[in-house]
Design a protein around this motif. Structure first.
Motif, PDB file in Angstrom:
ATOM      1  N   TYR A  91       0.906  -1.192  -0.020  1.00 15.34           N
ATOM      2  CA  TYR A  91       0.020   0.007   0.044  1.00 15.34           C
ATOM      3  C   TYR A  91       0.964   1.404  -0.111  1.00 15.34           C
ATOM      4  O   TYR A  91       2.117   1.119   0.397  1.00 15.34           O
ATOM      5  CB  TYR A  91      -0.823  -0.090   1.145  1.00 15.34           C
ATOM      6  N   VAL A 108      -6.719   4.849  -8.061  1.00 17.00           N
ATOM      7  CA  VAL A 108      -5.320   4.223  -7.996  1.00 17.00           C
ATOM      8  C   VAL A 108      -5.292   3.311  -9.418  1.00 17.00           C
ATOM      9  O   VAL A 108      -4.055   3.285  -9.939  1.00 17.00           O
ATOM     10  CB  VAL A 108      -5.457   2.990  -6.788  1.00 17.00           C
ATOM     11  N   PHE A 124      -3.036  -1.928  -9.908  1.00 14.01           N
ATOM     12  CA  PHE A 124      -3.975  -2.198  -8.716  1.00 14.01           C
ATOM     13  C   PHE A 124      -4.774  -3.309  -8.915  1.00 14.01           C
ATOM     14  O   PHE A 124      -5.314  -3.881  -9.973  1.00 14.01           O
ATOM     15  CB  PHE A 124      -4.888  -1.049  -8.680  1.00 14.01           C
ATOM     16  N   GLY A 157      -4.348   2.010  -2.164  1.00 13.45           N
ATOM     17  CA  GLY A 157      -3.612   0.817  -3.044  1.00 13.45           C
ATOM     18  C   GLY A 157      -4.754  -0.013  -2.947  1.00 13.45           C
ATOM     19  O   GLY A 157      -5.721   0.052  -2.739  1.00 13.45           O
ATOM     20  N   GLY A 158      -4.370  -1.417  -3.232  1.00 14.81           N
ATOM     21  CA  GLY A 158      -2.851  -1.587  -3.107  1.00 14.81           C
ATOM     22  C   GLY A 158      -2.442  -2.353  -4.595  1.00 14.81           C
ATOM     23  O   GLY A 158      -3.260  -2.416  -5.397  1.00 14.81           O
TER      24      GLY A 158
END
Length: 198
Positions: A91, A108, A124, A157-158
């Motif tokens: 993250y 993300v 992601f 995130g992640g």
């Protein structure tokens, strides 16, 4: 019928010429420059589909500015959670400043990726969002809002990295409210010393 074929062929030829001339612009590489705040700027396309023209490289915890956006990578976090094959959930603790009078959302998937040492890209993974929402304090799910003339700060995130990926680059596109504006990319090189375990 011949008239329609001729028009279609002329149209396709025009498209091919446009595509060829458009691609030739990405082959120009100029020498690195240093911006006012000391960030290194290179006018090279990034590996991410050759989108970005300007690359801004900074160290962890150092702020970079591009497209009226400030970006700082505060921490890279190894959550301790892994995939079934033992790949870690990573993250990002970030601060993003908006220097405009208009708020916008970022996400993300569109705005971040990780570039591995072998030049592979990691994007992601929704499994990390499901885990982060339930298990990480100050985790903010995607998309997230960047307020006008303000800043966003939180853990996002992640990414699920291959095992033993200790050296990689976190990449951020400061698109503002135009998700397709990827002319700038901010890159932060990360080594094992920069990764914090939860």
């Amino acid at each position: 019928m011949k008239k329609h074929k001729t028009i279609l062929l002329a149209f396709l030829a025009t498209l091919m010429i446009s595509a060829t001339s458009g691609c030739s612009g990405n082959t120009t590489v100029s020498s690195p420059e240093t911006s006012e705040n000391g960030n290194i700027v290179t006018n090279q396309p990034s590996k991410n589909n050759g989108i970005a023209v300007n690359e801004i490289s900074v160290n962890p915890v150092e702020e970079a500015n591009a497209n009226d956006t400030g970006f700082r990578l505060n921490r890279v976090i190894d959550s301790g959670q892994t995939s079934d094959s033992g790949e870690p959930y990573i993250y990002l603790d970030v601060t993003i400043s908006n220097h405009t009078d208009k708020s916008y959302d970022l996400n993300v998937l569109n705005n971040f990726y990780i570039l591995l040492a072998n030049e592979d890209e990691v994007h992601f993974d929704v499994r990390t969002q499901l885990y982060g929402t339930k298990n990480i304090s100050n985790y903010i799910a995607s998309p997230f809002n960047i307020p006008a003339n303000g800043e966003f700060s939180g853990i996002i995130g992640g990414f699920i990295l291959p095992k033993d990926s200790q050296d990689f680059t976190v990449c951020f596109f400061p698109t503002q409210d135009d998700a397709n504006n990827k002319s700038n990319v901010i890159k932060v090189n990360i080594s094992s010393q920069n990764i914090e375990k939860l």
